[in-house]
Enzyme design. Sequence first.
Site, mmCIF file in Angstrom:
data_model
loop_
_atom_site.group_PDB
_atom_site.id
_atom_site.type_symbol
_atom_site.label_atom_id
_atom_site.label_comp_id
_atom_site.label_asym_id
_atom_site.label_seq_id
_atom_site.Cartn_x
_atom_site.Cartn_y
_atom_site.Cartn_z
ATOM 1 N N ASP A 113 0.872 -1.182 0.000
ATOM 2 C CA ASP A 113 0.000 0.000 0.000
ATOM 3 C C ASP A 113 0.902 1.222 0.000
ATOM 4 O OD1 ASP A 113 -2.306 1.661 0.261
ATOM 5 O OD2 ASP A 113 -2.022 1.768 2.424
ATOM 6 N N SER A 114 0.303 2.379 -0.268
ATOM 7 C CA SER A 114 1.049 3.629 -0.178
ATOM 8 C C SER A 114 1.511 3.876 1.249
ATOM 9 C CB SER A 114 0.154 4.788 -0.608
ATOM 10 O OG SER A 114 -0.935 4.885 0.295
ATOM 11 N N CYS A 173 -4.473 -1.284 -2.017
ATOM 12 C CA CYS A 173 -4.588 0.158 -2.222
ATOM 13 C C CYS A 173 -5.520 0.372 -3.412
ATOM 14 C CB CYS A 173 -3.196 0.717 -2.513
ATOM 15 S SG CYS A 173 -3.158 2.461 -2.927
ATOM 16 N N GLU A 225 -1.769 8.627 8.291
ATOM 17 C CA GLU A 225 -0.346 8.256 8.262
ATOM 18 C C GLU A 225 0.391 8.793 9.487
ATOM 19 O OE1 GLU A 225 1.846 6.483 6.068
ATOM 20 O OE2 GLU A 225 -0.046 5.651 5.363
ATOM 21 N N CYS A 241 -10.936 3.559 0.118
ATOM 22 C CA CYS A 241 -9.497 3.714 0.362
ATOM 23 C C CYS A 241 -9.182 2.844 1.566
ATOM 24 C CB CYS A 241 -9.185 5.185 0.649
ATOM 25 S SG CYS A 241 -7.511 5.474 1.271
ATOM 26 N N HIS A 294 -7.092 3.043 3.832
ATOM 27 C CA HIS A 294 -6.809 3.738 5.095
ATOM 28 C C HIS A 294 -8.100 3.974 5.890
ATOM 29 C CE1 HIS A 294 -2.923 4.645 3.261
ATOM 30 N NE2 HIS A 294 -2.519 5.231 4.379
HETATM 31 N N1 DGL Z 1 -4.683 3.214 0.819
HETATM 32 C C1 DGL Z 1 -4.691 3.947 -0.430
HETATM 33 C C2 DGL Z 1 -5.989 3.630 -1.180
HETATM 34 O O1 DGL Z 1 -6.634 2.626 -0.889
HETATM 35 C C3 DGL Z 1 -4.425 5.357 -0.063
HETATM 36 C C4 DGL Z 1 -4.103 6.208 -1.162
HETATM 37 C C5 DGL Z 1 -3.177 7.343 -0.896
HETATM 38 O O2 DGL Z 1 -2.039 7.095 -0.517
HETATM 39 O O3 DGL Z 1 -3.603 8.450 -1.169
HETATM 40 O O4 DGL Z 1 -6.388 4.311 -2.076
#
Ligand code: DGL
Length: 259
Positions: free
Chosen positions: A9-10, A72, A150, A182, A184
């Site tokens: 993931d990011s 993600c 984050e 998302c 997160h």
């Molecule tokens: N967890 C990512 C998603 O599902 C987050 C994206 C981001 O880093 O902006 O889209």
Amino acid sequence: MVKPIGVFDSGVGGTSIWKEVAKMLPLESTIYLADSANAPYGEKSKEEILQLSIKNTEFLLNRGCKLIVVACNTATTNAIDYLRDNYSVPFIGIEPAIKPAALQTKTKKVGVLATKGTLSSSLFHNTSKLYAEGITVLEQEGKGLVKLIESGDIESDEMKTLLKQFLDPMLEQDIDCLVLGCTHYPYLIPVLKQLLPPNITIIDSGEAVARQTKAVLEHNSLLAQENNVPTHIFYSNKEIDVLKQLVNAPTAQISFLVF
Ligand code: DGL
């Protein structure tokens, strides 16, 4: 050696998916990559998201992963076709759960909270067109949410103010389902429950991703054997405290590494 499942993931958000995968597949070893130094992906260009997804995939393949979960929505909707075309391992992606929301809504109006990168992707639009016929899909970019999560800032006043600003217009238009688009955002469910009226159903795709991961492993005869003692490694390229806090799992067989 038993090959692990790779998850990227990011940043820390994909751990919400990792938890579902680890619960459904308790014999599997995993390697999780949090590219937190480059978060948020949601405000980057399609090309940047693609290049980061390639880098993350190669990081996991270099560590022997047998399957990759793109945990993600932003990376899935912008890069999964390329990844599937260019690497031989199976990829499991995650997209906003429009279909279950379309099946559940009674007001025929659903809200989707996701990143700009997801909402502007053609994959998201194709899915919405396919599954949400006759349903109004209200799209809302969750600008700023990933950055706060984050930094572990989940229940702050700043978070609540931002969420209210995003939710109120959708509530005024009578949505009865809110899709968390998302990975997160599942960490915001306790706050969302404080802010949303009780008739709103919150929908996310975590369990469906775990189910699909299991089915694909089975189909490819890649499941770990009964005698595997699973290990889990979490890599991050930023500080690791929030990641540890969110994973919140017993420390045996789990290690956290900064690279
Ligand atoms: N967890 C990512 C998603 O599902 C987050 C994206 C981001 O880093 O902006 O889209």
